[in-house]
Design a protein around this motif. Structure first.
Motif, PDB file in Angstrom:
ATOM      1  N   VAL A  31      59.093  29.179   1.378  1.00 19.52           N
ATOM      2  CA  VAL A  31      59.757  27.790   1.696  1.00 19.52           C
ATOM      3  C   VAL A  31      59.654  27.095   0.082  1.00 19.52           C
ATOM      4  O   VAL A  31      58.541  26.822  -0.261  1.00 19.52           O
ATOM      5  N   ASN A  32      60.768  26.359  -0.357  1.00 24.33           N
ATOM      6  CA  ASN A  32      60.816  25.558  -1.521  1.00 24.33           C
ATOM      7  C   ASN A  32      60.408  24.152  -1.221  1.00 24.33           C
ATOM      8  O   ASN A  32      60.263  23.651   0.197  1.00 24.33           O
ATOM      9  N   ASP A  33      60.467  23.205  -2.143  1.00 24.40           N
ATOM     10  CA  ASP A  33      60.137  22.017  -2.273  1.00 24.40           C
ATOM     11  C   ASP A  33      61.170  21.201  -1.461  1.00 24.40           C
ATOM     12  O   ASP A  33      60.710  20.283  -0.700  1.00 24.40           O
ATOM     13  N   ASP A  34      62.362  21.707  -1.361  1.00 21.18           N
ATOM     14  CA  ASP A  34      63.407  21.061  -0.510  1.00 21.18           C
ATOM     15  C   ASP A  34      63.320  21.221   1.026  1.00 21.18           C
ATOM     16  O   ASP A  34      64.134  20.895   2.085  1.00 21.18           O
ATOM     17  N   GLY A  35      62.119  22.406   1.447  1.00 22.25           N
ATOM     18  CA  GLY A  35      62.201  22.583   2.759  1.00 22.25           C
ATOM     19  C   GLY A  35      63.008  23.578   3.303  1.00 22.25           C
ATOM     20  O   GLY A  35      63.304  23.695   4.367  1.00 22.25           O
ATOM     21  N   VAL A  36      63.702  24.420   2.349  1.00 24.89           N
ATOM     22  CA  VAL A  36      64.310  25.442   2.564  1.00 24.89           C
ATOM     23  C   VAL A  36      64.014  26.982   2.391  1.00 24.89           C
ATOM     24  O   VAL A  36      63.102  26.811   1.485  1.00 24.89           O
ATOM     25  N   ILE A  37      64.275  27.850   3.088  1.00 20.02           N
ATOM     26  CA  ILE A  37      63.736  29.236   3.222  1.00 20.02           C
ATOM     27  C   ILE A  37      64.219  29.745   1.783  1.00 20.02           C
ATOM     28  O   ILE A  37      65.558  30.221   1.696  1.00 20.02           O
ATOM     29  N   ALA A  38      63.310  30.061   0.857  1.00 21.37           N
ATOM     30  CA  ALA A  38      63.870  30.387  -0.647  1.00 21.37           C
ATOM     31  C   ALA A  38      64.329  31.953  -0.593  1.00 21.37           C
ATOM     32  O   ALA A  38      65.277  32.555  -0.844  1.00 21.37           O
ATOM     33  N   GLU A  39      63.373  32.548   0.380  1.00 23.82           N
ATOM     34  CA  GLU A  39      63.464  34.219   0.468  1.00 23.82           C
ATOM     35  C   GLU A  39      62.377  34.614   1.588  1.00 23.82           C
ATOM     36  O   GLU A  39      61.380  33.979   1.952  1.00 23.82           O
ATOM     37  N   THR A  40      62.797  35.712   2.226  1.00 23.00           N
ATOM     38  CA  THR A  40      61.985  36.231   3.171  1.00 23.00           C
ATOM     39  C   THR A  40      61.468  37.488   2.807  1.00 23.00           C
ATOM     40  O   THR A  40      62.452  38.279   2.036  1.00 23.00           O
ATOM     41  N   ILE A  41      60.426  38.029   2.738  1.00 22.82           N
ATOM     42  CA  ILE A  41      59.750  39.203   2.209  1.00 22.82           C
ATOM     43  C   ILE A  41      59.112  40.260   3.071  1.00 22.82           C
ATOM     44  O   ILE A  41      58.254  39.780   3.710  1.00 22.82           O
ATOM     45  N   ALA A  42      59.803  41.571   3.291  1.00 21.05           N
ATOM     46  CA  ALA A  42      59.342  42.334   4.275  1.00 21.05           C
ATOM     47  C   ALA A  42      58.063  43.107   3.567  1.00 21.05           C
ATOM     48  O   ALA A  42      57.949  43.308   2.305  1.00 21.05           O
ATOM     49  N   PRO A  43      57.193  43.613   4.524  1.00 20.76           N
ATOM     50  CA  PRO A  43      56.011  44.237   4.190  1.00 20.76           C
ATOM     51  C   PRO A  43      56.163  45.468   3.140  1.00 20.76           C
ATOM     52  O   PRO A  43      55.412  45.833   2.419  1.00 20.76           O
ATOM     53  N   ASP A  44      57.352  46.150   3.379  1.00 25.08           N
ATOM     54  CA  ASP A  44      57.734  47.383   2.345  1.00 25.08           C
ATOM     55  C   ASP A  44      58.419  46.824   0.969  1.00 25.08           C
ATOM     56  O   ASP A  44      58.731  47.795   0.319  1.00 25.08           O
ATOM     57  N   SER A  45      58.467  45.564   0.791  1.00 20.14           N
ATOM     58  CA  SER A  45      59.023  45.089  -0.350  1.00 20.14           C
ATOM     59  C   SER A  45      57.966  45.154  -1.503  1.00 20.14           C
ATOM     60  O   SER A  45      56.995  44.915  -1.289  1.00 20.14           O
ATOM     61  N   PRO A  46      58.391  45.555  -2.867  1.00 15.86           N
ATOM     62  CA  PRO A  46      57.515  45.553  -3.807  1.00 15.86           C
ATOM     63  C   PRO A  46      56.849  44.117  -4.194  1.00 15.86           C
ATOM     64  O   PRO A  46      55.668  44.056  -4.674  1.00 15.86           O
ATOM     65  N   GLU A  47      57.532  43.168  -3.856  1.00 19.54           N
ATOM     66  CA  GLU A  47      56.988  41.764  -4.177  1.00 19.54           C
ATOM     67  C   GLU A  47      55.870  41.500  -3.127  1.00 19.54           C
ATOM     68  O   GLU A  47      55.231  40.749  -3.449  1.00 19.54           O
ATOM     69  N   TYR A  48      55.800  42.035  -2.036  1.00 19.21           N
ATOM     70  CA  TYR A  48      54.890  41.502  -0.768  1.00 19.21           C
ATOM     71  C   TYR A  48      53.760  41.205  -1.037  1.00 19.21           C
ATOM     72  O   TYR A  48      53.115  40.253  -1.099  1.00 19.21           O
TER      73      TYR A  48
END
Length: 455
Positions: A31-48
């Motif tokens: 969640v970003n500073d504006d209170g908006v979901i910037a991204e959702t990250i799944a467990p199989d994502s390299p970023e997770y």
């Protein structure tokens, strides 16, 4: 690494469409500073793992406990805010009598700002506690207390869309509770719109003014035409009632010689920011008009059972492309919970499909293809409501406001009947929708800010 205001880790349920529920197991919600979901990250994502490990040591990170789940905040498309004071009473009388003997006397008391503050503070807190993060409100004819409701929404963090109600026709409204005339109603409405837009500059989650003729029977043609012009001038939302009951629908036909939906359109009150409550007596042409103009239906299944004289064929109008969301219709609906209204939406649709008169043969008793599922009712309470209001709310997905409920199904004294670690998540979701009580709703967030927490 990207900077986020908050990161939540947990399993969520969100509606992709009326028929499809996305089950986001053990996702990260950034969640970003504006209170908006910037991204959702799944467990199989390299970023997770990188995001999780970086934020897990910070106080901006929240991992849900076992038995807790995320749902979007609910969007209630029809609330009569002053009627909270009479919820659960007088539901056994016809609509016209209910208005004139109970409701109008109560609403007239909202000239008193102290009384208005007491009721509105309690209502907004109660709706938040029931998971309602956005509400479309009818206030009263009083400009000052209607603005007070918007201020309370802003203070408590609820996204409130508030309308100063217009009722100027002396033939249909009591002398003690009506606008002085159409000119006064329009002047007050425009002043209210300007004041709420100014207030919105200081409310992170947003508050919105709504042009609000109560319904055609309460307004003169002059007021209705003027309100349509004000909505266009200020680009506001619009709300009213449409074809709610035999009496209301018939009155418009007798007075104007046209159907309710057509009359509202002719006054400039239908559009992609318009929500019309009830709409039980729409026909195919009315539904096509709604779909063409982007006008949404605020479906109020509990109150319809008391006052609407019928069951609206929601499934049919969804198939026709009409936008539909759920409304509690406090106090025509006794419950402020959209969980209760989602359940009743399913029940009513099944009764419409199966029929209710046992004297008729089964094949003549109901209306085919009328039932909806609890998945569809959930869509109406969340994503459908957001689409009806043309706002990025109602989904737990990138680009949408972080409006969320944290529901605990393992709570002592309010545990849901889940006894296996292997129970399918969709079945757990269905149990949540049918069985959750307010005490299961542990936290509520709006636009990235916590607005309710149950001890």
């Amino acid at each position: 690494m990207k900077a986020y205001a908050r990161v939540f880790q947990g399993t969520a349920f969100t509606a992709r469409s009326p028929e499809e529920i996305d089950i986001l197991k053990d996702h990260l919600f950034c969640v970003n500073d504006d209170g908006v979901i910037a991204e959702t990250i799944a467990p199989d994502s390299p970023e997770y793992e990188a995001v999780r490990s970086e934020y897990a040591v910070l106080d901006r990170y929240r991992q849900l406990a076992p038995g807790q789940y995320l749902l979007p905040g609910f969007v209630d498309l029809h609330v009569h805010a002053p009627q909270w004071a009479q919820s659960g009473t007088a539901l056994d009388v016809p609509l016209y009598d209910w208005l004139h003997t109970h409701t109008f006397p109560l609403e007239s008391k909202f000239a008193d700002l102290n009384f208005a503050a007491e009721v509105y503070e309690d209502l907004v807190a109660s709706l938040l506690a029931n998971g309602t993060t956005t509400a479309l409100y009818f206030a009263t004819i009083h400009k000052e207390s209607s603005l007070l409701l918007a201020e309370i929404c802003a203070k408590k963090g609820q996204r409130g869309l508030v309308g100063k109600v217009v009722m100027d026709d002396p033939a249909q409204n009591p002398a003690y509770y009506r606008d002085a005339d159409a000119a006064a109603a329009l002047t007050d409405t425009e002043a209210f719109i300007v004041a709420v837009k100014e207030l919105a500059k200081r409310a992170k989650q947003g508050v919105y003014p709504v042009v609000t003729p109560r319904f055609i029977p309460s307004c003169t043609d002059e007021a209705l035409k003027g309100l349509g012009a004000l909505a266009a001038k200020h680009d506001t939302h619009v709300q009213s009632h449409c074809s709610e009951s035999d009496w209301a629908h018939g009155y418009v036909q007798d007075r104007l010689g046209k159907r309710d939906a057509v009359a509202l359109s002719d006054f400039g009150l239908l559009g992609d920011k318009s929500v019309m409550a009830h709409c039980n007596f729409l026909d195919e042409n009315d539904a096509a008009l709604f779909a063409r103009t982007g006008t949404a239906i605020g479906h109020c299944p509990i109150s319809n059972a008391y006052f609407a004289n019928s069951v609206i064929p929601i499934a049919r109008w969804m198939d026709k492309g009409v936008e539909i969301g759920l409304g509690s219709d406090v106090s025509g609906g006794y419950s402020p919970s959209l969980y209760d209204n989602a359940r009743q939406a399913v029940i009513s649709s099944r009764m419409l499909e199966d029929g209710v008169n046992p004297a008729l043969p089964a094949d003549a008793r109901g209306m085919q293809a009328s039932r909806i599922t609890i998945d569809e009712a959930f869509y109406l309470a969340t994503a459908g409501g957001g689409e009806a209001l043309s706002l990025p709310i109602g989904r737990l997905a990138a680009g949408y406001a972080w409006d969320a409920q944290i529901v605990d199904i393992a709570l002592s004294g309010a545990r849901l009947p889940v006894f296996s670690e292997d129970e399918p998540l969709h079945e757990i979701f269905q149990k949540i929708m049918y069985l959750v009580r307010p005490e299961n709703i542990r936290e509520v967030w709006v636009q990235g800010e916590q607005v309710h927490k149950r001890a």
